[in-house]
Design a protein around this motif. Sequence first.
Motif, short mmCIF file in Angstrom:
data_model
loop_
_atom_site.label_atom_id
_atom_site.label_comp_id
_atom_site.label_asym_id
_atom_site.label_seq_id
_atom_site.Cartn_x
_atom_site.Cartn_y
_atom_site.Cartn_z
N MET A 99 -6.40 -9.09 -8.21
CA MET A 99 -6.62 -7.98 -9.14
C MET A 99 -5.56 -6.90 -8.94
N ARG A 100 -5.25 -6.57 -7.70
CA ARG A 100 -4.25 -5.54 -7.42
C ARG A 100 -2.87 -5.94 -7.97
N VAL A 101 -2.50 -7.19 -7.73
CA VAL A 101 -1.20 -7.66 -8.23
C VAL A 101 -1.21 -7.72 -9.75
N GLY A 102 -2.32 -8.16 -10.34
CA GLY A 102 -2.42 -8.19 -11.80
C GLY A 102 -2.27 -6.81 -12.41
N GLU A 125 -12.38 -4.86 -17.81
CA GLU A 125 -11.82 -3.85 -18.71
C GLU A 125 -10.30 -3.97 -18.82
N ILE A 126 -9.62 -4.08 -17.68
CA ILE A 126 -8.15 -4.18 -17.73
C ILE A 126 -7.73 -5.53 -18.31
N LYS A 127 -8.50 -6.58 -18.04
CA LYS A 127 -8.20 -7.89 -18.61
C LYS A 127 -8.32 -7.85 -20.13
N GLU A 128 -9.35 -7.19 -20.64
CA GLU A 128 -9.53 -7.08 -22.09
C GLU A 128 -8.44 -6.22 -22.72
N GLN A 129 -8.00 -5.18 -22.03
CA GLN A 129 -6.90 -4.35 -22.53
C GLN A 129 -5.62 -5.18 -22.65
N CYS A 130 -5.38 -6.00 -21.64
CA CYS A 130 -4.19 -6.85 -21.63
C CYS A 130 -4.24 -7.84 -22.80
N GLU A 131 -5.40 -8.44 -23.03
CA GLU A 131 -5.56 -9.40 -24.12
C GLU A 131 -5.38 -8.72 -25.48
N ALA A 132 -5.91 -7.50 -25.61
CA ALA A 132 -5.80 -6.78 -26.88
C ALA A 132 -4.36 -6.44 -27.22
N ILE A 133 -3.58 -6.01 -26.22
CA ILE A 133 -2.17 -5.69 -26.45
C ILE A 133 -1.40 -6.93 -26.84
N MET A 134 -1.69 -8.05 -26.17
CA MET A 134 -0.97 -9.29 -26.46
C MET A 134 -1.29 -9.80 -27.87
N TYR A 153 0.63 -5.60 -14.96
CA TYR A 153 0.27 -4.92 -16.21
C TYR A 153 1.05 -3.60 -16.35
N SER A 154 1.20 -2.87 -15.23
CA SER A 154 1.93 -1.60 -15.27
C SER A 154 3.41 -1.79 -15.58
N GLN A 155 3.93 -3.00 -15.29
CA GLN A 155 5.33 -3.30 -15.55
C GLN A 155 5.53 -4.05 -16.87
N ASP A 168 0.83 -1.21 0.00
CA ASP A 168 0.00 0.00 0.00
C ASP A 168 0.86 1.26 0.00
N ALA A 169 1.92 1.23 0.82
CA ALA A 169 2.81 2.39 0.90
C ALA A 169 3.46 2.66 -0.45
N CYS A 170 3.95 1.60 -1.08
CA CYS A 170 4.61 1.76 -2.38
C CYS A 170 3.63 2.26 -3.45
N ILE A 171 2.39 1.78 -3.42
CA ILE A 171 1.39 2.24 -4.38
C ILE A 171 1.13 3.73 -4.18
N ASN A 172 1.00 4.15 -2.93
CA ASN A 172 0.76 5.56 -2.65
C ASN A 172 1.96 6.43 -3.01
N LEU A 173 3.16 5.82 -2.99
CA LEU A 173 4.37 6.55 -3.36
C LEU A 173 4.74 6.34 -4.84
N GLU A 174 3.87 5.60 -5.55
CA GLU A 174 4.06 5.32 -6.98
C GLU A 174 5.34 4.56 -7.27
N SER A 175 5.73 3.71 -6.32
CA SER A 175 6.89 2.82 -6.52
C SER A 175 6.35 1.47 -6.98
N TRP A 176 5.97 1.40 -8.25
CA TRP A 176 5.20 0.27 -8.75
C TRP A 176 5.98 -1.05 -8.69
N GLU A 177 7.24 -1.02 -9.05
CA GLU A 177 8.04 -2.26 -9.08
C GLU A 177 8.19 -2.85 -7.67
#
Length: 269
Positions: free
Chosen positions: A215-218, A257-266, A222-224, A177-186
């Motif tokens: 879902m959060r981890v997915g 929605e995010i699942k479909e975006q991921c499939e479309a990119i792939m 996706y962001s990485q 949670d802390a990393c997400i709030n600090l935008e440290s995605w990796e």
Amino acid sequence: MGFSNDSGNPGFFSLFLQVTCNCFTISNGEMQDVGVGLYPSMSLLNHSCDPNCVIVFEGYQLLLRSVQEIQIGEELTISYIESLMPTRERQKQLMRQYCFECDCLFCQNQEKDAEKLAGEEHAWKEVKDAVNEVRYPKSKEEWEQVLARFQKLLSSNTGCLPDTNIYQLKMLDCAMDACINLESWEEALSYGSRTLGPYSLYYPGFHPLRAVQLMRVGKLQYSQDMLPQALETLKQAYNIMKVTHGTDHSLMQALMEIKEQCEAIMRIQ
């Protein structure tokens, strides 16, 4: 209302106790507490630490969802408390807040208590205190302080606490949670990935908390640009959430929605 105490005055304390015992904690899409509400018909449901139903919210609307096969005439049950706690802690909370002891099979067998408190006791007690001291950080500086403390504990407890220890698990959640709030995605993904095994252990089958965590981890994967991993994780979340939330829930719509975006990119790559 006709509640009276010994002095003949309205028994507000008695009324307060009834409200406390029968109210529900309202949670947002990510299962974070945002308030409390009274839902009289749902207050008739009894407790089990291994319930056949769960409660989720769509705004202030309470949804009762079955998560196990229910036979005709079988009682519907929900969990009044967080089932992640060890048996002794669950029993203490149920007695303190609801004035009864649970005798479900989950409690009789002290299910998974050994895993929940695995590791060196001095280490998990220190982590427990640290997690309990976190008070809804608001500023970037407060999140940085929380993360720095947990980074230090995670480093010093390497080899002392497995990720299945519930206080270690809660710390990993807080660090994510802390990393997400600090935008440290990796770094958020590194902590979140470590929680998936314990979540699978403690929330088997269909459980909304496991669906939300997947879902959060997915989303972090996706962001990485970890698209194959993200799609697999999001599919797992989808398979659980369609039971725990239903296909019309707003969180389910966001997941699709995010699942479909991921499939479309792939497909393009």
